[in-house]
Enzyme design. Structure first.
Site, PDB file in Angstrom:
ATOM      1  N   ARG A 192       0.920  -1.259  -0.021  1.00  0.00           N
ATOM      2  CA  ARG A 192      -0.174  -0.240   0.256  1.00  0.00           C
ATOM      3  C   ARG A 192       1.136   1.096   0.370  1.00  0.00           C
ATOM      4  O   ARG A 192       0.705   2.099   1.198  1.00  0.00           O
ATOM      5  CB  ARG A 192      -0.722  -0.222   1.006  1.00  0.00           C
ATOM      6  CG  ARG A 192      -2.308  -1.154   0.797  1.00  0.00           C
ATOM      7  CD  ARG A 192      -2.442  -1.274   2.687  1.00  0.00           C
ATOM      8  NE  ARG A 192      -3.509  -2.304   2.692  1.00  0.00           N
ATOM      9  CZ  ARG A 192      -3.545  -3.101   3.576  1.00  0.00           C
ATOM     10  NH1 ARG A 192      -3.294  -2.752   5.434  1.00  0.00           N
ATOM     11  NH2 ARG A 192      -4.809  -4.188   3.732  1.00  0.00           N
TER      12      ARG A 192
ATOM     13  N   ASP B 230       2.635   4.447  -0.327  1.00  0.00           N
ATOM     14  CA  ASP B 230       2.093   6.195   0.349  1.00  0.00           C
ATOM     15  C   ASP B 230       1.440   7.483  -1.189  1.00  0.00           C
ATOM     16  O   ASP B 230       2.286   6.881  -1.873  1.00  0.00           O
ATOM     17  CB  ASP B 230       2.719   6.963   1.220  1.00  0.00           C
ATOM     18  CG  ASP B 230       3.021   6.227   2.175  1.00  0.00           C
ATOM     19  OD1 ASP B 230       1.473   5.773   2.515  1.00  0.00           O
ATOM     20  OD2 ASP B 230       3.939   6.584   2.789  1.00  0.00           O
TER      21      ASP B 230
ATOM     22  N   TYR C 272      13.014  -1.157  -3.246  1.00  0.00           N
ATOM     23  CA  TYR C 272      12.909  -0.477  -2.925  1.00  0.00           C
ATOM     24  C   TYR C 272      14.179   0.878  -3.668  1.00  0.00           C
ATOM     25  O   TYR C 272      15.103  -0.022  -3.478  1.00  0.00           O
ATOM     26  CB  TYR C 272      12.083   0.832  -2.009  1.00  0.00           C
ATOM     27  CG  TYR C 272      10.954   0.660  -1.640  1.00  0.00           C
ATOM     28  CD1 TYR C 272       9.759   1.028  -1.629  1.00  0.00           C
ATOM     29  CD2 TYR C 272      10.336  -0.604  -0.926  1.00  0.00           C
ATOM     30  CE1 TYR C 272       9.189   0.902  -1.497  1.00  0.00           C
ATOM     31  CE2 TYR C 272       9.475  -1.082   0.023  1.00  0.00           C
ATOM     32  CZ  TYR C 272       8.420  -0.650  -0.525  1.00  0.00           C
ATOM     33  OH  TYR C 272       6.579  -0.753  -0.393  1.00  0.00           O
TER      34      TYR C 272
ATOM     35  N   ARG D 159      11.328   5.671   3.733  1.00  0.00           N
ATOM     36  CA  ARG D 159      11.869   7.507   3.478  1.00  0.00           C
ATOM     37  C   ARG D 159      12.285   7.225   5.255  1.00  0.00           C
ATOM     38  O   ARG D 159      12.944   9.017   4.848  1.00  0.00           O
ATOM     39  CB  ARG D 159      10.451   7.596   3.496  1.00  0.00           C
ATOM     40  CG  ARG D 159      10.173   7.530   1.905  1.00  0.00           C
ATOM     41  CD  ARG D 159       8.162   7.656   2.006  1.00  0.00           C
ATOM     42  NE  ARG D 159       8.127   9.064   2.245  1.00  0.00           N
ATOM     43  CZ  ARG D 159       6.437   9.805   2.786  1.00  0.00           C
ATOM     44  NH1 ARG D 159       6.032   9.051   2.707  1.00  0.00           N
ATOM     45  NH2 ARG D 159       6.622  10.695   2.416  1.00  0.00           N
TER      46      ARG D 159
END
Lengths: 256, 256
Positions: free
Chosen positions: B61, B63, B121, B208
């Site tokens: 999910r 952001d 990522y 992040r």
């Protein structure tokens, strides 16, 4: 030269800007009544910043949807803001798809278009099975596999001084269609093919017609050896279609 | 598992999609009332294409503003369209900032979230004097020079199995904050720094917050050696701020 590119009064300074932009949402560089352009946005924000009417003169009138990392614009001003500070001050006002990369003072006689230059353009082709949304705005998606070696072979015919009449969209005011291409390199990194071309000047749509033709060569429908005949024909209909604008970026302009 | 991830009737097939998107204009993956989401757009166009109500289950999910090259979505369908054709058919309907990269049938028991995975990522930092409009949407612009060697030194402390409680935004339903980072590589190419992280799972905002902390290390305000203390503290306030979403891309999810 128009009045706005001259700094006739001795109190005026001439300022050069290096301008980068994402051309996606602009109708190109040059002012036009039916859509927003880079020139218009620069004039508006420079005039507000410097509190006088500013009109920039651009080095390259890029087309609708074409990007730039290093276009050049020049203007005259009475304002006393230090030349190197103008880039930072203007960037705080500009929309985020336009960013000044440098600002400096240039001699009064400097004209961004009527000077000897080497211009570098890149045309990027994303050659894979499915489009990549994160690269769609800055490359041209092409599904069928392209043979880069064939494209390089074809590119070699275009290097040097040639009459590029077959590789431009006709403009009645342009009589001389001879230009010199200094280099035309084709690199492939993963699924991205980058055509990098350097020359002393480019005719209207010339880079995009060369890209469109090299794509045809890479796909097999034009032979590399056909390029010299296409050049000799001096006939726009012999080259392939103009490749889409989103693949094209004006990388830099060197004043020589 | 919710009813929509199960294909309880024997006439249903389970289809897996690899989904790429430019997250710029979306409020993330998961359905929410106040903005458009990837999940919602997929459901709408799949339902229209297959002429039945489709609800996808996503693997990650992401952001608001985060991009993906290889998120995974699964749904059940009675439709008889060949699984590998769904990608092409759906792409003709989707907005151009979402593109399916592959579609195939998977066993009924496959669940995209409750399976062992390795996720990759990338967090990209554009480290230069001025923003580049043509790269602004897919990287985080950072003006001050970053020392990549220091960032690499810090990154080494994060590789392995650790309690990453200091590196996540608290979610009351998540009790176990231990995760394994398999690799954390930092590459610099020109003015682009790319943090590439692979792990067996990531907590909320974990990549992040790691990126934000490594930027602080690269800029000099956190020492590489401080990372082990930050980990041990198990306190979100010890790590740096969450880095902006536009730099982050979910590259791929491998089912192992």
């Amino acid at each position: 030269m128009g009045r706005f590119s001259d700094c006739e009064e001795s109190s005026l300074r001439k300022i050069k800007l290096i301008v980068a932009y994402d051309g996606t949402n602009y109708c190109g560089w040059q002012y036009q009544p039916n859509g927003i352009t880079i020139e218009e946005v620069l004039n508006r924000h420079l005039s507000e910043l410097l509190k006088e009417e500013i009109k920039v003169v651009g080095a390259s009138r890029t087309d609708s949807g074409v990007h730039a990392l290093g276009n050049v614009a020049v203007f005259c001003t009475k304002a006393r803001m230090p030349a190197d500070k103008i880039s930072f001050a203007l960037n705080t006002r500009l929309p985020e798809d336009i960013r000044i990369q440098d600002s400096c003072e240039v001699p009064e006689e400097f004209h961004p278009r009527f000077a000897d230059t080497v211009k570098t353009y890149e045309y990027r082709i994303l050659n894979r099975r499915f489009p990549d949304p994160t690269r769609r705005l800055y490359s041209y998606f092409y599904y069928y596999p392209l043979d880069v070696e064939r494209m390089r072979e074809a590119a070699a015919y275009l290097v040097g001084e040639h009459d590029f009449k077959s590789f431009c969209t006709h403009k009645p005011e342009v009589e001389n269609t001879v230009r010199t291409v200094y280099s035309l390199d084709i690199e492939k990194e993963g699924d991205m093919i980058c055509i990098r071309i350097r020359g002393n000047g480019f005719l209207y749509n010339m880079v995009r017609i060369i890209a469109g033709t090299l794509i045809r060569v890479g796909g097999g429908s034009i032979e590399p050896g056909d390029i010299s005949e296409i050049l000799e024909a001096r006939d726009r209909r012999r080259a392939a279609e103009t490749a889409r604008p989103e693949g094209l970026t004006l990388v830099k302009i060197e004043y020589v």
